[in-house]
Design a protein around this motif. Sequence first.
Motif, PDB file in Angstrom:
ATOM      1  N   THR A  28       7.328  -3.213  -6.841  1.00 54.91           N
ATOM      2  CA  THR A  28       7.092  -3.907  -7.849  1.00 54.91           C
ATOM      3  C   THR A  28       7.572  -3.366  -9.241  1.00 54.91           C
ATOM      4  N   ILE A  29       8.153  -2.414  -9.236  1.00 54.10           N
ATOM      5  CA  ILE A  29       8.530  -1.821 -10.538  1.00 54.10           C
ATOM      6  C   ILE A  29      10.156  -1.996 -10.403  1.00 54.10           C
ATOM      7  N   THR A  30      10.703  -1.609 -11.653  1.00 52.76           N
ATOM      8  CA  THR A  30      12.244  -1.598 -11.935  1.00 52.76           C
ATOM      9  C   THR A  30      13.073  -0.316 -11.401  1.00 52.76           C
ATOM     10  N   ARG A  31      12.262   0.806 -11.874  1.00 52.61           N
ATOM     11  CA  ARG A  31      12.842   2.275 -11.614  1.00 52.61           C
ATOM     12  C   ARG A  31      11.929   3.104 -11.876  1.00 52.61           C
ATOM     13  N   GLY A  32      11.814   4.135 -10.797  1.00 56.22           N
ATOM     14  CA  GLY A  32      10.756   5.191 -10.912  1.00 56.22           C
ATOM     15  C   GLY A  32      10.682   5.863  -9.546  1.00 56.22           C
ATOM     16  N   ARG A  33       9.353   6.558  -9.295  1.00 49.73           N
ATOM     17  CA  ARG A  33       9.173   7.010  -8.027  1.00 49.73           C
ATOM     18  C   ARG A  33       7.892   6.676  -7.621  1.00 49.73           C
ATOM     19  N   ILE A  34       7.942   6.736  -6.104  1.00 54.38           N
ATOM     20  CA  ILE A  34       6.614   6.378  -5.436  1.00 54.38           C
ATOM     21  C   ILE A  34       5.583   7.494  -5.546  1.00 54.38           C
ATOM     22  N   THR A  35       4.452   7.415  -6.053  1.00 53.70           N
ATOM     23  CA  THR A  35       3.487   8.417  -5.998  1.00 53.70           C
ATOM     24  C   THR A  35       2.296   8.164  -4.978  1.00 53.70           C
ATOM     25  N   GLY A  36       2.246   7.053  -4.430  1.00 56.57           N
ATOM     26  CA  GLY A  36       1.316   6.936  -3.404  1.00 56.57           C
ATOM     27  C   GLY A  36       1.434   5.867  -2.593  1.00 56.57           C
ATOM     28  N   ILE A  37       1.098   5.920  -1.259  1.00 62.66           N
ATOM     29  CA  ILE A  37       1.099   4.524  -0.490  1.00 62.66           C
ATOM     30  C   ILE A  37      -0.015   4.585   0.288  1.00 62.66           C
ATOM     31  N   GLY A  38      -0.956   3.380   0.190  1.00 60.94           N
ATOM     32  CA  GLY A  38      -2.019   3.191   1.011  1.00 60.94           C
ATOM     33  C   GLY A  38      -1.873   2.176   2.043  1.00 60.94           C
ATOM     34  N   ALA A  39      -1.724   2.619   3.154  1.00 63.15           N
ATOM     35  CA  ALA A  39      -1.404   1.847   4.590  1.00 63.15           C
ATOM     36  C   ALA A  39      -2.865   1.620   5.428  1.00 63.15           C
ATOM     37  N   GLU A  40      -3.916   1.784   5.040  1.00 61.66           N
ATOM     38  CA  GLU A  40      -5.089   1.966   5.876  1.00 61.66           C
ATOM     39  C   GLU A  40      -5.338   0.525   5.956  1.00 61.66           C
ATOM     40  N   GLU A  41      -5.310  -0.458   5.222  1.00 61.16           N
ATOM     41  CA  GLU A  41      -5.789  -1.926   5.432  1.00 61.16           C
ATOM     42  C   GLU A  41      -4.786  -2.550   6.194  1.00 61.16           C
ATOM     43  N   ALA A  42      -3.461  -2.138   5.945  1.00 63.61           N
ATOM     44  CA  ALA A  42      -2.604  -2.921   6.831  1.00 63.61           C
ATOM     45  C   ALA A  42      -2.525  -2.373   8.310  1.00 63.61           C
ATOM     46  N   LEU A  43      -3.103  -1.027   8.532  1.00 66.41           N
ATOM     47  CA  LEU A  43      -3.011  -0.628   9.816  1.00 66.41           C
ATOM     48  C   LEU A  43      -4.296  -1.197  10.699  1.00 66.41           C
ATOM     49  N   ALA A  44      -4.931  -1.432   9.833  1.00 68.23           N
ATOM     50  CA  ALA A  44      -6.443  -2.228  10.529  1.00 68.23           C
ATOM     51  C   ALA A  44      -6.148  -3.690  11.015  1.00 68.23           C
ATOM     52  N   VAL A  45      -4.931  -4.132  10.471  1.00 65.77           N
ATOM     53  CA  VAL A  45      -4.973  -5.642  10.848  1.00 65.77           C
ATOM     54  C   VAL A  45      -4.519  -5.743  12.307  1.00 65.77           C
ATOM     55  N   PRO A  46      -5.186  -6.389  13.177  1.00 66.57           N
ATOM     56  CA  PRO A  46      -4.874  -6.544  14.711  1.00 66.57           C
ATOM     57  C   PRO A  46      -3.756  -6.778  14.898  1.00 66.57           C
TER      58      PRO A  46
END
Length: 768
Positions: free
Chosen positions: A56-74
């Motif tokens: 969602t940004i144009t240029r930069g670095r990823i500082t964190g990714i939260g996947a917990e909610e996604a992994l909880a989807v059946p």
Amino acid sequence: MTETPVRDRPARERTGRSVGRPIDRVDGPAKTTGTARFSAEYPYPDIAYAALVHATITRGRITGIGAEEALAVPGVLAVITHTNAPPMKPPPPVSVLNLSSLASGSKVNYLNTDEVHWSGQPVAVVVAETQEAAAQAAGLVRVTYQESPATVDFAGEQGNATPQKSNPLQQGEGHKGDAEAALAAAPVSVDLRYTTPPHHHNAMEPHATTAAWDGDRLTVHDGTQNIGWLRTALAQRFGVPAEGVRVIAPFVGGAFGGKTMVWAGTVLTVLAARVTGRAVRMTLTREGVYRTVGGRTPSAQRVALGAGADGRLTALIHTSVTQVGRVGGSPEQVTSQSRHLYDAAAILVQQRIVELDMLSNTVMRAPGESIGTFALEAAVDELACELGMDPIELRMRNEPERNPIDGKRFSHRMLREAYALGAERFGWADRTAPPGSMRDGRWLVGMGVASAYHPSWEMAANVTVRMSADGTVLVRCGFHEMGMGGATAQGQIAADALGVPFEAVRVEYGDSDLPTGPGAGGSAQTASVAASLTKACEKLRRSLLALARRSAGSPLRGARPGEVEARDGGLHRAGHPGSGESYAAILTRAGRPFAEAAVGSDTRAGTVAGQVRFMSKFLMDRRRWMKAACGAQFCEVRVDQDTGEVRVSRWVGAFDVGRVINAKTAASQLRGGIVMGIGMALSEETLVDPRNGRIMNPSLAEYHVPVHADIPPIDVCYLDEPDPTMPLGLVGIGEVGITGAAAAVANAVHHATGRRVRDLPITLDKLL
């Protein structure tokens, strides 16, 4: 609608030959009944589905990714990010000595880096049991970033453009004489600026990939325009032998250039299949296509023309600025046609580029010439107005005998004849010259014309041809079927080369297990395959004659190759009816179930030889000839005097495209290009936020392509005169139809209203 010249069709049909006839496409029944299988329709047991998460940004670095909610989807199986993705090899450096190095749409090593290079870059892939679960979970992945400054405003960066470097495939600059001085001294001149916006392909079939690993062997179903490039690219990225990768693509639901390169969706589907150990399918959403697949570059163009009072051009200047991504993309040949169309005394063509923090641009139907002809042909029309001269007369007065800049011979050029044919069919003589002088009630009526132009290409192609003892023929080549009728055309060529009925020929294509075919691009596929196919058929005829000559009972015993022709399902002594033998009889007597001939090889040495063969022929032809398809576009528009609504009411396109292989599919290709040109002229525009480079209309709800109500009956005609330097005399059809089309619309709008729109698209606000 005209599909083949009236004067030629009866003679063709009397001969009973296949080439030139309007034969129905062999893939028609499968597509109209729904049995044609596209890349997202191959069944695999236990298949999983993947969805992308976009930056969602144009240029930069990823500082964190939260996947917990996604992994909880059946049903979610995995969330793959740069923190857990297995390593891939980065794309190789681009080199014209290794054309497959051009395959990667971007230099980014997806999910093997925490860097973000454009708004929409994939930063995670979610894999789930269902497509719905994958999409839901993708929306729940939380990503945080450290942003960096980005440069994304094309209009604001044009002052920083740098000269485009030339290479063997494309020239950045060319000149003859001092065009600026000639312009300053010209009695009559125009010096104008035109712009075109970004465009996107919007194929009916969105990009989709199905991938399955079996150990280190990979099978991929993908709607690609270049099976060979895709196979090589995936083998390189995943560190496996190319012969262990199979790409299957018998049907491609439209492409227009957008499926030439290897984009993120394909690479990450293969990665997801490797991570999960299951077959994985990814079908991009419409928005996903815009975010991860390149489109056409915007352009800013200067066209300056100087002429004497007699209309003879003394100066032609055409310069352009286009955009590439900082992580990939290649310049478009915007000024290409301006090197060849007009015999000006002094010429300057020059292309410049700006690098932006945007998704890489890519080829789109007639890359360069489609937008370049808009500017050049609109400027020629403006000069005609300054001179008080008919636009066709001005063009014909400056029609060159040889290539204007370097004096090379044209291999084949019949633009005068195309204009004469088109003007007669369109009724150009009924046009009154003053803008606004033609009306029909509340409608202002305008007529416009423009030249069409696209260079001719020929690539390397490997082909095998087999003649069986039952009289049937099998042609095998890994070329592509994107809706243009390629298998039908090659079947027609093989039928005539071997003297058998079209119905006796079967063509296999769209699979990397077949001999490697050319990519479907540059209007080159038909000619490229035809060149190898005709050679293979000649080798096969000689092989069969050798069998017959060794047989004591054959009527061809002792016959020499020059005395024999292929017809009536066999070989016959030329000029001696009844003195031949069927292929079935030759093979049966020899005790052979079939005979086969091949051109090209897919061994390592054969691949290198094919590359050398292509480059040497390309460079030799380029030194000797100027080869191109050309034509004349005639457009009538009606503009509402109160609202400014523009309707295209009539169209005639007259083309010189060399020999036509199939009258029906040729007319369809030309007509489709014109439809795309009308869209470019009146509605198509990718809207980019100049603050962050984000595409603001990534869907068919807001990116407006023409619909049926926008398009009038389109009368397509062509000269059907062969180019003697090309296989079977054919030149190429798929792209020339869009060139000149936008200029013809713009010129017609000016003739109707007196308003000149130099910035596409021509929308209501620009006319009111």
